[in-house]
Every structure is written in structure tokens, then in C-alpha cells.
Scaffold this motif. Sequence first.
Motif, PDB file in Angstrom:
ATOM      1  N   ALA A  41      28.352 -36.108 -27.655  1.00 26.64           N
ATOM      2  CA  ALA A  41      28.997 -36.304 -28.955  1.00 26.64           C
ATOM      3  C   ALA A  41      29.395 -37.763 -29.045  1.00 26.64           C
ATOM      4  CB  ALA A  41      30.228 -35.399 -29.091  1.00 26.64           C
ATOM      5  N   TRP A  42      29.051 -38.399 -30.170  1.00 27.22           N
ATOM      6  CA  TRP A  42      29.318 -39.829 -30.295  1.00 27.22           C
ATOM      7  C   TRP A  42      29.680 -40.180 -31.732  1.00 27.22           C
ATOM      8  CZ3 TRP A  42      25.143 -44.164 -29.427  1.00 27.22           C
ATOM      9  CH2 TRP A  42      25.769 -45.409 -29.368  1.00 27.22           C
ATOM     10  N   ASN A  43      30.843 -40.777 -31.900  1.00 31.40           N
ATOM     11  CA  ASN A  43      31.198 -41.364 -33.185  1.00 31.40           C
ATOM     12  C   ASN A  43      30.558 -42.747 -33.176  1.00 31.40           C
ATOM     13  OD1 ASN A  43      32.325 -42.671 -35.361  1.00 31.40           O
ATOM     14  ND2 ASN A  43      34.295 -41.664 -35.145  1.00 31.40           N
ATOM     15  N   CYS A  44      29.358 -42.827 -33.715  1.00 30.64           N
ATOM     16  CA  CYS A  44      28.551 -44.049 -33.585  1.00 30.64           C
ATOM     17  C   CYS A  44      28.953 -45.133 -34.584  1.00 30.64           C
ATOM     18  CB  CYS A  44      27.076 -43.720 -33.711  1.00 30.64           C
ATOM     19  SG  CYS A  44      26.603 -42.941 -35.253  1.00 30.64           S
ATOM     20  N   GLN A  45      29.790 -44.804 -35.565  1.00 29.10           N
ATOM     21  CA  GLN A  45      30.275 -45.758 -36.562  1.00 29.10           C
ATOM     22  C   GLN A  45      29.138 -46.530 -37.228  1.00 29.10           C
ATOM     23  OE1 GLN A  45      33.329 -48.007 -34.558  1.00 29.10           O
ATOM     24  NE2 GLN A  45      34.675 -46.234 -34.459  1.00 29.10           N
ATOM     25  N   GLY A  46      28.052 -45.814 -37.481  1.00 30.86           N
ATOM     26  CA  GLY A  46      26.914 -46.385 -38.199  1.00 30.86           C
ATOM     27  C   GLY A  46      25.680 -46.511 -37.340  1.00 30.86           C
ATOM     28  N   LEU A  47      24.581 -45.871 -37.768  1.00 29.63           N
ATOM     29  CA  LEU A  47      23.307 -45.976 -37.058  1.00 29.63           C
ATOM     30  C   LEU A  47      22.446 -47.118 -37.580  1.00 29.63           C
ATOM     31  CD1 LEU A  47      22.000 -42.335 -36.494  1.00 29.63           C
ATOM     32  CD2 LEU A  47      22.683 -44.008 -34.781  1.00 29.63           C
ATOM     33  N   GLY A  48      23.005 -47.965 -38.428  1.00 28.24           N
ATOM     34  CA  GLY A  48      22.233 -49.047 -39.016  1.00 28.24           C
ATOM     35  C   GLY A  48      22.178 -50.304 -38.153  1.00 28.24           C
ATOM     36  N   VAL A  49      22.788 -50.277 -36.981  1.00 28.94           N
ATOM     37  CA  VAL A  49      22.832 -51.446 -36.107  1.00 28.94           C
ATOM     38  C   VAL A  49      21.847 -51.237 -34.954  1.00 28.94           C
ATOM     39  CG1 VAL A  49      24.328 -52.836 -34.612  1.00 28.94           C
ATOM     40  CG2 VAL A  49      25.253 -51.822 -36.708  1.00 28.94           C
ATOM     41  N   ALA A  50      20.978 -52.199 -34.718  1.00 29.14           N
ATOM     42  CA  ALA A  50      19.940 -52.075 -33.694  1.00 29.14           C
ATOM     43  C   ALA A  50      20.530 -51.788 -32.311  1.00 29.14           C
ATOM     44  CB  ALA A  50      19.083 -53.337 -33.661  1.00 29.14           C
ATOM     45  N   LEU A  51      21.641 -52.425 -31.951  1.00 33.97           N
ATOM     46  CA  LEU A  51      22.261 -52.214 -30.640  1.00 33.97           C
ATOM     47  C   LEU A  51      22.747 -50.767 -30.497  1.00 33.97           C
ATOM     48  CD1 LEU A  51      23.231 -53.328 -27.924  1.00 33.97           C
ATOM     49  CD2 LEU A  51      25.346 -54.047 -29.068  1.00 33.97           C
ATOM     50  N   THR A  52      23.306 -50.203 -31.552  1.00 32.09           N
ATOM     51  CA  THR A  52      23.767 -48.809 -31.523  1.00 32.09           C
ATOM     52  C   THR A  52      22.589 -47.876 -31.290  1.00 32.09           C
ATOM     53  OG1 THR A  52      25.591 -49.326 -33.012  1.00 32.09           O
ATOM     54  CG2 THR A  52      24.945 -47.015 -32.849  1.00 32.09           C
ATOM     55  N   VAL A  53      21.513 -48.097 -31.999  1.00 31.01           N
ATOM     56  CA  VAL A  53      20.322 -47.256 -31.858  1.00 31.01           C
ATOM     57  C   VAL A  53      19.756 -47.386 -30.446  1.00 31.01           C
ATOM     58  CG1 VAL A  53      17.956 -46.861 -32.663  1.00 31.01           C
ATOM     59  CG2 VAL A  53      19.796 -47.317 -34.317  1.00 31.01           C
ATOM     60  N   ASN A  94      21.376 -48.221 -27.677  1.00 31.98           N
ATOM     61  CA  ASN A  94      22.289 -47.552 -26.745  1.00 31.98           C
ATOM     62  C   ASN A  94      22.163 -46.031 -26.839  1.00 31.98           C
ATOM     63  OD1 ASN A  94      23.326 -49.903 -25.645  1.00 31.98           O
ATOM     64  ND2 ASN A  94      25.021 -50.003 -27.079  1.00 31.98           N
ATOM     65  N   LEU A  95      22.022 -45.519 -28.046  1.00 30.55           N
ATOM     66  CA  LEU A  95      21.862 -44.084 -28.234  1.00 30.55           C
ATOM     67  C   LEU A  95      20.580 -43.602 -27.555  1.00 30.55           C
ATOM     68  CD1 LEU A  95      22.589 -41.342 -29.457  1.00 30.55           C
ATOM     69  CD2 LEU A  95      21.482 -42.115 -31.579  1.00 30.55           C
ATOM     70  N   LYS A  96      19.501 -44.315 -27.777  1.00 27.26           N
ATOM     71  CA  LYS A  96      18.222 -43.943 -27.171  1.00 27.26           C
ATOM     72  C   LYS A  96      18.316 -43.965 -25.645  1.00 27.26           C
ATOM     73  CE  LYS A  96      13.333 -45.112 -27.264  1.00 27.26           C
ATOM     74  NZ  LYS A  96      12.316 -46.046 -27.730  1.00 27.26           N
ATOM     75  N   GLU A  97      18.951 -44.995 -25.090  1.00 36.14           N
ATOM     76  CA  GLU A  97      19.129 -45.095 -23.631  1.00 36.14           C
ATOM     77  C   GLU A  97      19.955 -43.928 -23.101  1.00 36.14           C
ATOM     78  OE1 GLU A  97      20.813 -48.938 -22.788  1.00 36.14           O
ATOM     79  OE2 GLU A  97      18.983 -49.991 -23.392  1.00 36.14           O
ATOM     80  N   GLU A  98      21.045 -43.580 -23.790  1.00 40.00           N
ATOM     81  CA  GLU A  98      21.897 -42.470 -23.356  1.00 40.00           C
ATOM     82  C   GLU A  98      21.135 -41.148 -23.410  1.00 40.00           C
ATOM     83  OE1 GLU A  98      25.108 -42.340 -21.999  1.00 40.00           O
ATOM     84  OE2 GLU A  98      24.682 -44.492 -21.834  1.00 40.00           O
ATOM     85  N   CYS A  99      20.338 -40.960 -24.445  1.00 41.25           N
ATOM     86  CA  CYS A  99      19.566 -39.723 -24.566  1.00 41.25           C
ATOM     87  C   CYS A  99      18.550 -39.591 -23.436  1.00 41.25           C
ATOM     88  CB  CYS A  99      18.862 -39.657 -25.924  1.00 41.25           C
ATOM     89  SG  CYS A  99      19.994 -39.343 -27.294  1.00 41.25           S
ATOM     90  N   PHE A 100      17.881 -40.661 -23.086  1.00 39.97           N
ATOM     91  CA  PHE A 100      16.874 -40.582 -22.028  1.00 39.97           C
ATOM     92  C   PHE A 100      17.509 -40.565 -20.640  1.00 39.97           C
ATOM     93  CE2 PHE A 100      14.169 -41.756 -25.573  1.00 39.97           C
ATOM     94  CZ  PHE A 100      13.119 -40.863 -25.381  1.00 39.97           C
ATOM     95  N   ARG A 101      18.665 -41.190 -20.483  1.00 39.14           N
ATOM     96  CA  ARG A 101      19.341 -41.216 -19.183  1.00 39.14           C
ATOM     97  C   ARG A 101      20.062 -39.895 -18.903  1.00 39.14           C
ATOM     98  NH1 ARG A 101      24.389 -43.066 -17.090  1.00 39.14           N
ATOM     99  NH2 ARG A 101      25.111 -43.709 -19.140  1.00 39.14           N
ATOM    100  N   ARG A 102      20.802 -39.385 -19.885  1.00 42.12           N
ATOM    101  CA  ARG A 102      21.613 -38.180 -19.685  1.00 42.12           C
ATOM    102  C   ARG A 102      20.872 -36.882 -19.992  1.00 42.12           C
ATOM    103  NH1 ARG A 102      26.971 -39.537 -18.842  1.00 42.12           N
ATOM    104  NH2 ARG A 102      27.522 -41.644 -19.469  1.00 42.12           N
ATOM    105  N   LYS A 103      19.800 -36.970 -20.779  1.00 45.21           N
ATOM    106  CA  LYS A 103      18.988 -35.821 -21.165  1.00 45.21           C
ATOM    107  C   LYS A 103      19.815 -34.658 -21.736  1.00 45.21           C
ATOM    108  CE  LYS A 103      15.333 -36.885 -17.847  1.00 45.21           C
ATOM    109  NZ  LYS A 103      15.232 -38.190 -18.351  1.00 45.21           N
TER     110      LYS A 103
END
Length: 182
Positions: A5-17, A19-28
Motif C-alpha cells: 500500500a502506497w500513498n504515492c502522491q501522484g503517479l505523474g513523476v518519473a521517479l515515483t513510477v 520506485n514503484l516498479k522497483e518495489e513491485c519487482f523486488r517485493r513481488k
Amino acid sequence: MNALAWNCQGLGVALTVRNLKEECFRRKPLIVFLMETKQKAKYVRKIRRRCGFQEEWLVDPVGRSGGLAIWWAESVKVEILFSSVNIIHTRVSSSVVDTPEFISFIYGPPIEEDRKLCWQEVTRISRNVNGSWLCMGDFNDILSQSEKMGGDLRAWRKILNFRSFIAGCDLDDLGYTGARFT
């Protein structure tokens, strides 16, 4: 079951996207819940595919605020029972991994009066849950002063109201994994 669960405060920022992608592939995680996407469905759907998820439920933002997204893996079945701008209540099952029978994904409104209405809706949902139930997300509230860093102390009235809400729904704080103040 592994969930994010992540309050990402906007998916429009390249760094946020990224980091999200890295977390999804790392934590599965099998389920991802994003709050404050601030993006319309088409854009969020594109990010979901980049993060490797097949299924989704989206709530578009209102103006330039809000927006919710739930993504889940094919090994999990998610049935949407209720959806609003702050709550997505689901029935969850899997033949591969143990899951709670119900999961409510919650983004507590930052405005106190709106939060009270959200708590009333969660309380209503709690009365109809028969089985294991997990509530996850950003409640935008705290159970004690130790959960807050910086700024003015939270009024005890607000803390006691949140504690009363948690107790009234028969919920327990399971804690979290990650940075101390998230």
C-alpha cells in the motif's frame, strides 16, 4: 500474502513510477494499493502493465486530487463489493496463497469532517463482514503522538476519536514495514 500500500502522491513523476516498479519487482506483492494517483485510468493502466500486473480496479481522481488503484496478480481473485473515492471493499480468494476473506482498501480524507464520513462507511462495512478482514491504506490519522513527527501535536480528541473508530470496528493495528514515518 504479500501486499503493498502506497500513498504515492501522484503517479505523474518519473521517479515515483520507477520506485514503484522497483518495489513491485523486488517485493513481488500479489496486491498493490495506490492512493492519490492523481491520474486518469488510461495512464494508471499503462503503469500497471509496466509493473507486471494483469488485473485492476481504478477510481479516478476528482479534479487534481485523489485517485485510487488496486492491482492484483492472476493468482488472486478479487471481487469488488463497494467502491468510493476513499474506500474499495473487496472479497479476496486464492488457490495458491492464504488471503484474508475481505480486504478494505482505505484512503482517509485529509479533511476531518470528510474523514468522519469515511469512518462511518467503514463502520457500516464492518457490520457486514463475516470472516477474516484486513483494512489497509492511509487512514490520515494516528493512534498516538509517537506516530507523528514534526509540527503541532495532534489534539487528543482526534486521537481518541480514531481509537474509538478502530475499536468500534474490532480492528487491531498490525504495524507496517518500511520507513518509520510513511
